[in-house]
Design a protein around this motif. Sequence first.
Motif: not given
Length: 380
Positions: A45-64
């Motif tokens: 929706p909105g005309g945007a596109t979904i790309e695979a998450a960046p490789e460092n997403t797990t680290a960036i969104c880690s609990r710490e």
Amino acid sequence: MVKKNRKCVIITAVAAVIIVVALSVSLSGRKGDGKEDDDDNPKIPGGATIEAAPENTTAICSRENIETFQGRESCENICSNVECCFQTNGCFEDNEITKENCQTYTVCSILQLTEEVPFAPVELNEVCKISKLGENDRKACEELCESGSSCADTDVFNDNKLACASFAKCGILLTNIAMAPLEISEVCSRENLESNSESRDECEDICKGGACCTGIEEESCALENLVLCASYTPCGMLELTDPNSKIQLAPVDLIETCSRENVENAAGRTACKEMCEPSSCCVDPLEYPLRSCYIKHAIQCISYAPCEILDLTDPSATFPLAPSNLLEICSSTGNFTNVTDECVGICAPAECCFSSNEDNCIEEFFLSCLSYAPCVQVFI
């Protein structure tokens, strides 16, 4: 002049129609040729596109990382454009590539889990161990559990189940008592309590922490704190060794003093009788309700069990124990068909133990009958 202008207008309109048609055909052809590229970048929706998450997403969104303001903001920037991946209907539209790419953003769910209630600090499980919950550790545990206090609210808990679950160890704070110190077994040991009054005072001080465990009915906290109360078990030795009690635990050398070998000589029998004297109140409470101390001091009475040997070896007893040389005499026969007269004679008092009739006495004289076990070869 008017006709010339009208002609120009018509030509211009026709040309415009031709251009529109040509563009439509061109775009249609391009769409067909670029299908594979669009599938690689599915529409949402909105005309945007979904790309695979960046490789460092797990680290960036880690609990710490998201426990810091900058870290949380970085994670939100990555996850903000794929909210439809987490909605009920999703944004897959039967597109497997879209579905696959959405799955690379599952780590984004941590933003919702920590929005109202953060995850418990990583050191909470260690600090709030039941075995370490002394006065100082209790305060440290309380501080770590503070950030999850809102989980007591049902609505908050339902909205933050995983985050609230990480504070499970905090439940230990609901108890009114702390785990007994590790040295309680040594301080409240029988040997230590009987050594001097100071040791007894030290044990009593430790045991005050579990005083509610020994309460009666409504006053007791034992049912709600089984593990904690169990840590105060050594405190029971205070009562068992109380010098002001009607009866204390039997002396540690009672078994040796009242051994059968010892009581078969006069001096040994006298020593055993003297040592067993404090247990004179350990009689049947049904038969002697006023005299008996058995119900109130059951453990102390049981500790005097070796004193039974006095009755079992009394020559005037109704049914004393078998002679100590019974096994030697009756084992020399070698088999059940060649029983000596000496064995038959020594086993005669135990005939009722092996009777199959109503005169069987094994229930009444169990210990005495048991001592005549080798006589089975005589009565089979």
